[in-house]
Structures are given as C-alpha cells and as structure tokens.
Write a protein that holds these residues in place. Sequence first.
Motif, PDB file in Angstrom:
ATOM      1  N   PHE A   8     -35.065  13.614  72.886  1.00 41.44           N
ATOM      2  CA  PHE A   8     -36.506  13.834  72.812  1.00 41.44           C
ATOM      3  C   PHE A   8     -36.767  15.259  72.343  1.00 41.44           C
ATOM      4  O   PHE A   8     -36.403  16.222  73.018  1.00 41.44           O
ATOM      5  CB  PHE A   8     -37.100  13.592  74.208  1.00 41.44           C
ATOM      6  CG  PHE A   8     -38.532  14.012  74.388  1.00 41.44           C
ATOM      7  CD1 PHE A   8     -39.499  13.743  73.425  1.00 41.44           C
ATOM      8  CD2 PHE A   8     -38.911  14.666  75.556  1.00 41.44           C
ATOM      9  CE1 PHE A   8     -40.817  14.130  73.618  1.00 41.44           C
ATOM     10  CE2 PHE A   8     -40.223  15.039  75.761  1.00 41.44           C
ATOM     11  CZ  PHE A   8     -41.176  14.781  74.785  1.00 41.44           C
ATOM     12  N   PHE A   9     -37.366  15.389  71.179  1.00 35.99           N
ATOM     13  CA  PHE A   9     -37.736  16.701  70.639  1.00 35.99           C
ATOM     14  C   PHE A   9     -39.140  17.021  71.141  1.00 35.99           C
ATOM     15  O   PHE A   9     -40.116  16.339  70.817  1.00 35.99           O
ATOM     16  CB  PHE A   9     -37.656  16.688  69.115  1.00 35.99           C
ATOM     17  CG  PHE A   9     -36.257  16.481  68.610  1.00 35.99           C
ATOM     18  CD1 PHE A   9     -35.391  17.561  68.468  1.00 35.99           C
ATOM     19  CD2 PHE A   9     -35.785  15.213  68.322  1.00 35.99           C
ATOM     20  CE1 PHE A   9     -34.084  17.371  68.023  1.00 35.99           C
ATOM     21  CE2 PHE A   9     -34.489  15.010  67.878  1.00 35.99           C
ATOM     22  CZ  PHE A   9     -33.637  16.101  67.727  1.00 35.99           C
ATOM     23  N   ILE A  59     -38.209  11.359  68.328  1.00 37.39           N
ATOM     24  CA  ILE A  59     -37.115  10.761  69.084  1.00 37.39           C
ATOM     25  C   ILE A  59     -35.976  10.476  68.110  1.00 37.39           C
ATOM     26  O   ILE A  59     -36.205   9.931  67.015  1.00 37.39           O
ATOM     27  CB  ILE A  59     -37.550   9.433  69.751  1.00 37.39           C
ATOM     28  CG1 ILE A  59     -38.642   9.667  70.785  1.00 37.39           C
ATOM     29  CG2 ILE A  59     -36.355   8.702  70.369  1.00 37.39           C
ATOM     30  CD1 ILE A  59     -38.191  10.344  72.053  1.00 37.39           C
ATOM     31  N   LEU A  60     -34.775  10.839  68.498  1.00 37.47           N
ATOM     32  CA  LEU A  60     -33.577  10.457  67.762  1.00 37.47           C
ATOM     33  C   LEU A  60     -32.793   9.517  68.659  1.00 37.47           C
ATOM     34  O   LEU A  60     -32.393   9.899  69.776  1.00 37.47           O
ATOM     35  CB  LEU A  60     -32.750  11.687  67.399  1.00 37.47           C
ATOM     36  CG  LEU A  60     -31.627  11.496  66.386  1.00 37.47           C
ATOM     37  CD1 LEU A  60     -32.188  11.014  65.044  1.00 37.47           C
ATOM     38  CD2 LEU A  60     -30.866  12.803  66.188  1.00 37.47           C
ATOM     39  N   ASP A  62     -29.940   6.130  68.591  1.00 38.32           N
ATOM     40  CA  ASP A  62     -29.036   5.254  67.862  1.00 38.32           C
ATOM     41  C   ASP A  62     -29.037   5.557  66.360  1.00 38.32           C
ATOM     42  O   ASP A  62     -29.005   4.658  65.526  1.00 38.32           O
ATOM     43  CB  ASP A  62     -29.404   3.784  68.103  1.00 38.32           C
ATOM     44  CG  ASP A  62     -29.032   3.327  69.508  1.00 38.32           C
ATOM     45  OD1 ASP A  62     -28.262   4.041  70.187  1.00 38.32           O
ATOM     46  OD2 ASP A  62     -29.508   2.265  69.930  1.00 38.32           O
ATOM     47  N   GLY A  63     -29.105   6.839  66.040  1.00 41.03           N
ATOM     48  CA  GLY A  63     -29.044   7.273  64.652  1.00 41.03           C
ATOM     49  C   GLY A  63     -30.348   7.199  63.890  1.00 41.03           C
ATOM     50  O   GLY A  63     -30.394   7.551  62.715  1.00 41.03           O
ATOM     51  N   ALA A  64     -31.407   6.726  64.534  1.00 44.67           N
ATOM     52  CA  ALA A  64     -32.699   6.579  63.855  1.00 44.67           C
ATOM     53  C   ALA A  64     -33.684   7.620  64.369  1.00 44.67           C
ATOM     54  O   ALA A  64     -33.798   7.842  65.580  1.00 44.67           O
ATOM     55  CB  ALA A  64     -33.272   5.184  64.076  1.00 44.67           C
ATOM     56  N   LEU A  65     -34.398   8.255  63.449  1.00 42.81           N
ATOM     57  CA  LEU A  65     -35.462   9.178  63.808  1.00 42.81           C
ATOM     58  C   LEU A  65     -36.775   8.415  63.894  1.00 42.81           C
ATOM     59  O   LEU A  65     -37.118   7.642  62.997  1.00 42.81           O
ATOM     60  CB  LEU A  65     -35.601  10.282  62.764  1.00 42.81           C
ATOM     61  CG  LEU A  65     -36.837  11.185  62.948  1.00 42.81           C
ATOM     62  CD1 LEU A  65     -36.642  12.132  64.121  1.00 42.81           C
ATOM     63  CD2 LEU A  65     -37.152  11.951  61.678  1.00 42.81           C
ATOM     64  N   VAL A  66     -37.509   8.652  64.980  1.00 39.94           N
ATOM     65  CA  VAL A  66     -38.859   8.112  65.107  1.00 39.94           C
ATOM     66  C   VAL A  66     -39.791   9.296  65.331  1.00 39.94           C
ATOM     67  O   VAL A  66     -39.646  10.029  66.316  1.00 39.94           O
ATOM     68  CB  VAL A  66     -38.984   7.111  66.273  1.00 39.94           C
ATOM     69  CG1 VAL A  66     -40.375   6.486  66.279  1.00 39.94           C
ATOM     70  CG2 VAL A  66     -37.913   6.037  66.187  1.00 39.94           C
ATOM     71  N   SER A  67     -40.711   9.496  64.419  1.00 42.09           N
ATOM     72  CA  SER A  67     -41.707  10.550  64.563  1.00 42.09           C
ATOM     73  C   SER A  67     -43.089   9.912  64.483  1.00 42.09           C
ATOM     74  O   SER A  67     -43.203   8.691  64.349  1.00 42.09           O
ATOM     75  CB  SER A  67     -41.527  11.623  63.476  1.00 42.09           C
ATOM     76  OG  SER A  67     -41.753  11.070  62.200  1.00 42.09           O
ATOM     77  N   GLU A  68     -44.113  10.734  64.550  1.00 42.31           N
ATOM     78  CA  GLU A  68     -45.518  10.308  64.618  1.00 42.31           C
ATOM     79  C   GLU A  68     -45.781   9.693  65.982  1.00 42.31           C
ATOM     80  O   GLU A  68     -45.179   8.694  66.375  1.00 42.31           O
ATOM     81  CB  GLU A  68     -45.905   9.348  63.491  1.00 42.31           C
ATOM     82  CG  GLU A  68     -45.569   9.862  62.096  1.00 42.31           C
ATOM     83  CD  GLU A  68     -46.079  11.272  61.841  1.00 42.31           C
ATOM     84  OE1 GLU A  68     -47.222  11.585  62.229  1.00 42.31           O
ATOM     85  OE2 GLU A  68     -45.324  12.086  61.268  1.00 42.31           O
TER      86      GLU A  68
END
Length: 209
Positions: A8-9, A59-60, A62-68
């Motif tokens: 969690f960024f 959020i990073l 399982d190798g995937a970035l989720v932003s917004e």
Amino acid sequence: MTSSRPTFFHALQSRSTGAHALLEELGVDYDVHLLDLQAGTQRQPEYLAINPMGKVPAILHDGALVSEQPAVFIYLADRFPAAGLAPALDDPLRGPYLRWMVFYGSCFEPALIDRSMKRDPPPSRQSPYGSWDDVFNALSGQLAHGPWLLGERFTAVDVLWGIALGWTTQFGLVPATPTIRAYIDRVAARPAVQRAAAKDAELLAAKQG
C-alpha cells in the motif's frame, strides 16, 4: 486465494487515508510504503517507476499496479471478499455500488476542485459533472435513505465517501448538513476506521519526532 500481501503506497493526511481504512475493514495483512508529499518523494524516480502519475493511494499486488482511488477500492473489496464489503456481480446492489464508486472520481472531485478554486464550471454540455448543485443534491438525496449509501448495507463505498466527506467538511469545502454530519460520524465510529486513524497518528508522531 491471494498469493501475496498487497503493498500500500500511502501518504499521511492525504486521500490515501480512505484506502488505509478500507484495508483495516477488510482485515487483511498488508505492507505500507510511506511517501512524504511535503518532501516530494511521490515525484522521485523510484515511485514514478511504479506509478508514473505520482499519486496516492496505489496498490501493488501480485505484480499488478492499481491506482486511482475508486479503482483501488473496487479492486481490494473484490479481491478480499470475506469481509463482504462488495456486492457480488449478480447482486442487485452491484450496479448502485459501482455507480457511487465512479461518481466520486468522475463527478464529485472535479466539481469539488472547481468549487474550491472558485472556478466557474464549464457549460453543462461540456461538463463532466453538470454543476456543483447537481452533484451535491444527488449525493445528499442518496444519503437521506441511510444509514449507509446503499441503504441498510455497509460496503466499501461508505469507507470512500465517509472519509472523503470528513476532510472536505473539515475544510469547509462541503456543507456539513445534519444528514452528511451524521453519515460521517457513523463511518468514523467504526472500529476499523479508528484503527487506521490510530496507526496514521503513530506514523505522524514518529515522523515529527
């Protein structure tokens, strides 16, 4: 099943406060990567390589970035379903749930920024949100059905809106009507939201110390 803990960024006293509360509501293990907006670490190459927009929350996993922010909420609540914070795809509440998730980013925030900057909205046929009154009245009307945004069921969308309305009313950007104030207080009283706030307070104290 998930194969890793989400990273969690996060930045203190920022929009990512809501995502922190959601992670606590979901009851999952997660790692926090703290960014300092005042120091500009969100614009450093290390973070821009992860999220070129330099924004939080992100959020990073399982190798995937989720932003917004709305996407982060949708992803987390769906990926960790045990907490029951996201209506299933065949649930009649799924459509309204997605509506109010997306309404936050597509209508509320653009209208809020124009209002806070004292900018006139674009002509209605070009505006992504119509007018501030349109946005505020739609939200207020939905909350009037309470106690939660979707009625009797508490979902992740309440974490998003409860936290957002908390800081926007605090800064005088949104009128703290009795309906809105009561909704904010209900969300703020949840143990998970209080845990996230306490953790943020500890992080802030450590930073200032």
